[in-house]
Each structure stands twice: as structure tokens, then as C-alpha cells.
Design a protein around this motif. Structure first.
Motif, PDB file in Angstrom:
ATOM      1  N   THR A 136       0.819  -1.214   0.000  1.00  0.00           N
ATOM      2  CA  THR A 136       0.000   0.000   0.000  1.00  0.00           C
ATOM      3  C   THR A 136       0.856   1.270   0.000  1.00  0.00           C
ATOM      4  OG1 THR A 136      -0.177  -0.084   2.423  1.00  0.00           O
ATOM      5  CG2 THR A 136      -1.943  -1.126   1.160  1.00  0.00           C
ATOM      6  N   SER A 137       2.128   1.127  -0.342  1.00  0.00           N
ATOM      7  CA  SER A 137       3.046   2.266  -0.374  1.00  0.00           C
ATOM      8  C   SER A 137       2.908   3.039  -1.683  1.00  0.00           C
ATOM      9  CB  SER A 137       4.486   1.765  -0.236  1.00  0.00           C
ATOM     10  OG  SER A 137       5.427   2.764  -0.550  1.00  0.00           O
ATOM     11  N   LYS A 138       3.161   4.332  -1.623  1.00  0.00           N
ATOM     12  CA  LYS A 138       3.204   5.154  -2.837  1.00  0.00           C
ATOM     13  C   LYS A 138       4.262   4.647  -3.807  1.00  0.00           C
ATOM     14  CE  LYS A 138       1.821   9.875  -1.548  1.00  0.00           C
ATOM     15  NZ  LYS A 138       2.365  11.227  -1.285  1.00  0.00           N
ATOM     16  N   LYS A 139       5.305   4.037  -3.276  1.00  0.00           N
ATOM     17  CA  LYS A 139       6.426   3.602  -4.106  1.00  0.00           C
ATOM     18  C   LYS A 139       6.305   2.157  -4.577  1.00  0.00           C
ATOM     19  CE  LYS A 139       9.707   6.855  -2.014  1.00  0.00           C
ATOM     20  NZ  LYS A 139      10.906   6.985  -1.147  1.00  0.00           N
ATOM     21  N   THR A 156       8.379   0.773   3.634  1.00  0.00           N
ATOM     22  CA  THR A 156       7.283   0.799   4.601  1.00  0.00           C
ATOM     23  C   THR A 156       6.741   2.220   4.725  1.00  0.00           C
ATOM     24  OG1 THR A 156       8.908   0.990   6.393  1.00  0.00           O
ATOM     25  CG2 THR A 156       8.072  -1.221   5.893  1.00  0.00           C
ATOM     26  N   THR A 157       5.675   2.366   5.508  1.00  0.00           N
ATOM     27  CA  THR A 157       4.946   3.637   5.527  1.00  0.00           C
ATOM     28  C   THR A 157       4.761   4.148   6.955  1.00  0.00           C
ATOM     29  OG1 THR A 157       2.806   2.464   5.495  1.00  0.00           O
ATOM     30  CG2 THR A 157       3.787   2.997   3.351  1.00  0.00           C
ATOM     31  N   ALA A 158       3.564   4.640   7.250  1.00  0.00           N
ATOM     32  CA  ALA A 158       3.342   5.341   8.518  1.00  0.00           C
ATOM     33  C   ALA A 158       3.364   4.422   9.738  1.00  0.00           C
ATOM     34  CB  ALA A 158       2.014   6.095   8.470  1.00  0.00           C
ATOM     35  N   ASN A 161      -5.572   5.121   6.961  1.00  0.00           N
ATOM     36  CA  ASN A 161      -5.188   5.121   5.541  1.00  0.00           C
ATOM     37  C   ASN A 161      -6.262   4.585   4.614  1.00  0.00           C
ATOM     38  OD1 ASN A 161      -2.610   6.179   5.841  1.00  0.00           O
ATOM     39  ND2 ASN A 161      -1.583   4.183   5.928  1.00  0.00           N
ATOM     40  N   LYS A 162      -7.277   3.953   5.169  1.00  0.00           N
ATOM     41  CA  LYS A 162      -8.189   3.137   4.358  1.00  0.00           C
ATOM     42  C   LYS A 162      -8.782   3.872   3.161  1.00  0.00           C
ATOM     43  CE  LYS A 162     -12.354   1.998   5.727  1.00  0.00           C
ATOM     44  NZ  LYS A 162     -13.470   1.371   6.479  1.00  0.00           N
ATOM     45  N   ASP A 163      -9.264   5.106   3.343  1.00  0.00           N
ATOM     46  CA  ASP A 163      -9.914   5.778   2.220  1.00  0.00           C
ATOM     47  C   ASP A 163      -8.941   6.072   1.083  1.00  0.00           C
ATOM     48  OD1 ASP A 163      -8.602   7.640   3.780  1.00  0.00           O
ATOM     49  OD2 ASP A 163     -10.062   9.238   3.482  1.00  0.00           O
ATOM     50  N   ALA A 164      -7.626   6.104   1.387  1.00  0.00           N
ATOM     51  CA  ALA A 164      -6.634   6.363   0.341  1.00  0.00           C
ATOM     52  C   ALA A 164      -6.094   5.082  -0.294  1.00  0.00           C
ATOM     53  CB  ALA A 164      -5.475   7.178   0.913  1.00  0.00           C
ATOM     54  N   VAL A 182       6.818   9.810   3.571  1.00  0.00           N
ATOM     55  CA  VAL A 182       6.603  10.167   2.158  1.00  0.00           C
ATOM     56  C   VAL A 182       6.080   8.978   1.353  1.00  0.00           C
ATOM     57  CG1 VAL A 182       8.330  12.008   2.131  1.00  0.00           C
ATOM     58  CG2 VAL A 182       9.021   9.677   1.521  1.00  0.00           C
ATOM     59  N   ASN A 183       6.223   7.760   1.886  1.00  0.00           N
ATOM     60  CA  ASN A 183       5.710   6.577   1.198  1.00  0.00           C
ATOM     61  C   ASN A 183       4.218   6.371   1.439  1.00  0.00           C
ATOM     62  OD1 ASN A 183       8.385   6.122   0.546  1.00  0.00           O
ATOM     63  ND2 ASN A 183       8.691   4.532   2.089  1.00  0.00           N
ATOM     64  N   ASN A 184       3.684   7.008   2.480  1.00  0.00           N
ATOM     65  CA  ASN A 184       2.299   6.778   2.876  1.00  0.00           C
ATOM     66  C   ASN A 184       1.345   7.381   1.853  1.00  0.00           C
ATOM     67  OD1 ASN A 184       1.083   5.490   5.315  1.00  0.00           O
ATOM     68  ND2 ASN A 184      -0.154   7.359   5.302  1.00  0.00           N
ATOM     69  N   MET A 185       0.338   6.625   1.441  1.00  0.00           N
ATOM     70  CA  MET A 185      -0.592   7.113   0.412  1.00  0.00           C
ATOM     71  C   MET A 185      -1.398   8.321   0.869  1.00  0.00           C
ATOM     72  SD  MET A 185      -2.262   4.058  -1.787  1.00  0.00           S
ATOM     73  CE  MET A 185      -1.313   3.138  -2.999  1.00  0.00           C
ATOM     74  N   LYS A 186      -1.555   8.452   2.174  1.00  0.00           N
ATOM     75  CA  LYS A 186      -2.343   9.565   2.722  1.00  0.00           C
ATOM     76  C   LYS A 186      -1.427  10.425   3.586  1.00  0.00           C
ATOM     77  CE  LYS A 186      -6.674  10.298   5.295  1.00  0.00           C
ATOM     78  NZ  LYS A 186      -7.771   9.597   5.995  1.00  0.00           N
TER      79      LYS A 186
END
Length: 384
Positions: free
Chosen positions: A203-206, A258-260, A291-294, A364-368
Motif C-alpha cells: 500500500t506504499s506510494k512507491k 514501509t509507511t506510517a 489510511n483506508k480511504d486512500a 513520504v511513502n504513505n498514500m495519505k
């Protein structure tokens, strides 16, 4: 868009696979081996199997076991000073994430002109000096596959990752015998850490097609085996699958990140010395709910791969199911879900919010995007 992934050049798996260590020593013409471990591993007898194998080779070896869990960079510097006195030409690490991270740092520090502190400022200067072989003794950190080494920074009361492709291990042995007698609490913490790796990377932006393939494969193994590995000490198939899933998660990290969940967990380890896997587990479901909605579409795709029986459900139902599974796994494995158990107080909230928000490398990897208020709300959910 181009994308890449980097993995260890040689990986061996299966029960008893450490018997192949002599072949690697011979291939590398290793004469003096530096064995990284810790006193906990020595006390369990896990190191004995390796030293018996090493004793049958022509190589010398020296054991470096003065490694602390969740080490500060000063701890790593102290071990590096000791290692500098030994003319080692090959590194074997047998242990959990902290041991493997220290060994990876040694692989780029031994004989180099820069220090750990220099790498904290500029990880790009690291160059590989010595090849490494990793033998993980948990089923979750994924450190055996990554180019990351995490160290605590006491003066900032937080942790930071040193990331450089030169730290990717050269050899990995995934021997499930290493976790045959692993305590349930460590199976739980490291297993949920591995679960966080695969879900966050997916679920990462990257995220890329490469990282997705490894994250999905890891998710299938971990979601379907962590409860069994935790609940049945004799279920070696489940434990073997957890080791493989953790390795896949580590590979996914090198391609995605990884993310948030990891970002907000670092201050918990840095200041309160909460085990890394436990701090991730405490925050995991709450961050994914935020993060779910994103990322619900991505969670739905993950659900389709891991739980195909839910194919007819809606995207929202699939996302909710995945988050529910995460929460249930944390509950079933008896990981605490309240920070107050670890001495974290409400007056610590401002520190946590600021320290968490400083983890830009992962946020910065987190979608939201997370505002300071968003981070505050997440920590409040676990400060009951």
C-alpha cells in the motif's frame, strides 16, 4: 516509469540448510570469519550448531556477541571498534534484526574511513568492504534481505534507518530449525512486523510490480501461517512459511518501502525501548484504518490474492476485512495494544507527535498525508 528491486545473490532455504555454510566459506576463500550474534542466541544453544560446522572447516572465526537489542549507534560503534582489531575477511550473522543490522553495518564500515555517525548524515557514502551471510533466528524482521540498518539515536529519543544498496546481504540461509524453539512472544512480535512489511509495501506510494509480487507472496504465507506458528510449537511447516514470508517482506522493502506504521513506531522504540515488532503491532490496525480511504483499492487487491473466497465482496468490505484480520492476529498472538503498559503517559503525547512527524523517509511513502493532528489522533487511540 522504470523500477527495480535488489535481492541477495544467493538464498538457501529449508530445515538444516545451514549445513551448506562450508561450501560458501570455500567459495569465498574465507580464512578469518567474524560471527555476529548476541548473548541471547548463545544462551539458547543456537550458535552451537553453527560453531560446530565452522570447527570442521579450515577457517578461523571470532564471535562478536556484545550486541544489544534495538542498539543505539554508539553501541554499533563500540562493536565496530572491537571488530577493527580482527583481520576478518567474511561475516556471518546469526540472530534477529539487531544482530543482522550490525553485521550489515560492519560490512560497509570495516576498514573504511567513515563512521556510523557519518552514515547517519549521508548513507550514500557506504561501500561494501566484506561479504556477508545472514542466518535469521526469528520469523519477521526481514533484515536478511534489505539494504537497511536501523539504529537508535538516544539524543533524539528516536530511531533512524541507514539505507544503502551495498548493505544487501550476499548470502541468506533460511533454516527453520533456527526458530524451532523460538518463544511465542518473539514469534508474535517478529511475525506481525513481517506482516506490516508486506501490507505497508503493498500500500506504499512507491509500490512497483516487483515489490507487489514479493509483498503478495509474503502476505499469503504470513496471514495463513502466523496463528499456527504462534499456537503450535511443533508446526514446522507454518514456521518455515513464516521465515519465507518474512524474507519476501524484506525483499519488498528494497523495492517499495514501509509507511506510517513504521514511521510512528520508531519513537516508541527509541525512547521507551518497546520491541520494534510490538510497537508496530500496537499501531498497525489504527494506521491502516486511517489510511483506508486512500488505499482501500490496494487492500482489496491484497484481499483478492490472500483470501480469494471474498472475491464477490465490495472494495470497502475487502479493505475492512483485511484491517480486521490484522487486528485479530494482534489479539490472537497476545500482543499488548495499549502504550500505557510500557510506561508511556499522556504527557508524552507532544513528544511522540513531533518525533513521529520527523520520520520523513517513511512518511513520504504513505498514500495519505498525515498532519500533526492526524498523528496525534492515532497515538491517542493507543494511549487508553
Amino acid at each position: 516509469m522504470s523500477y527495480q528491486i535488489k535481492i541477495p545473490s544467493y538464498t538457501c532455504g529449508g530445515e538444516g540448510c545451514i549445513e551448506n555454510v562450508p561450501a560458501i566459506i570455500e567459495k569465498e576463500h574465507a580464512k578469518k570469519i567474524m560471527v555476529f550474534t548476541d548473548k541471547g542466541i548463545r544462551s539458547t544453544g543456537l550458535l552451537d550448531g553453527l560453531t560446530k560446522i565452522l570447527d570442521e572447516t579450515a577457517a578461523e572465526y571470532k564471535i562478536f556477541d556484545d550486541l544489544t537489542p534495538e542498539p543505539a549507534y554508539q553501541d554499533v560503534e563500540r562493536v565496530m571498534d572491537e571488530a577493527a582489531q580482527y583481520e576478518g575477511d567474511f561475516i556471518i550473522a546469526i540472530g534477529g534484526g539487531s544482530v543482522m543490522d550490525a553485521a550489515k553495518l560492519c560490512s560497509v564500515l570495516k576498514g573504511a574511513s567513515y563512521t556510523v555517525k557519518d552514515l547517519l548524515k549521508d548513507p550514500a557514502i557506504a561501500e561494501k568492504q566484506i561479504k556477508t551471510l545472514m542466518i535469521p533466528t526469528t520469523c519477521g524482521t526481514g533484515s536478511e534481505a534489505t539494504c537497511n540498518a536501523i539504529v537508535a539515536i538516544p539524543e533524539e529519543q528516536s530511531k533512524k534507518g541507514i539505507v544503502n544498496d551495498n548493505m544487501i546481504p550476499d548470502y541468506v540461509f533460511l533454516d527453520s530449525q533456527m526458530i524451532r524453539k523460538l518463544p511465542k512472544a518473539i514469534i508474535a512480535a517478529t511475525g506481525v512486523d513481517a506482516l506490516a512489511h508486506v501490507v505497508e509495501c503493498f500500500t506504499s506510494k512507491k509500490a512497483t510490480p516487483f515489490s507487489d509480487s514479493y509483498a503478495m507472496a509474503g502476505a499469503k504465507l504470513i496471514f495463513h501461517n502466523i496463528r499456527e506458528a504462534y499456537g503450535d510449537a511443533d508446526n514446522m511447516e507454518a514456521k518455515n512459511n513464516m521465515m519465507l514470508g518474512a524474507f519476501y517482506g524484506g525483499v519488498a522493502i528494497t523495492g517499495s518501502g514501509t509507511t506510517a506504521v513504521h514511521a510512528l513506531s520508531y519513537p516508541l522504540g527509541g525512547k521507551y525501548h518497546i520491541a520494534h515488532g510490538v510497537s508496530n503491532a500496537i499501531l498497525f490496525a489504527h494506521v491502516m484504518e486511517f489510511n483506508k480511504d486512500a488505499c482501500k483499492e490496494r487492500l482489496a487487491v491484497l484481499c483478492d490474492g490472500v483470501f480469494p473466497e471474498f472475491a464477490t465482496k465490495s472494495v470497502d468490505e475487502k479493505a475492512d476485512y483485511m484491517i480486521g484480520q490484522i487486528a485479530d492476529i494482534v489479539k490472537v498472538t497476545n500482543i499488548p495494544t495499549d502504550l500505557t503498559e510500557f510506561g508511556v503517559k499522556m504527557e508524552d503525547l507532544d513528544f511522540l507527535v513531533q518525533a513521529g512527524s520527523d520520520q520523513k523517509r517513511l512518511l513520504v511513502n504513505n498514500m495519505k498525508e498525515l498532519s500533526l493532528d492526524d498523528i496525534r489522533e492515532i497515538y491517542l487511540k493507543v494511549l487508553k
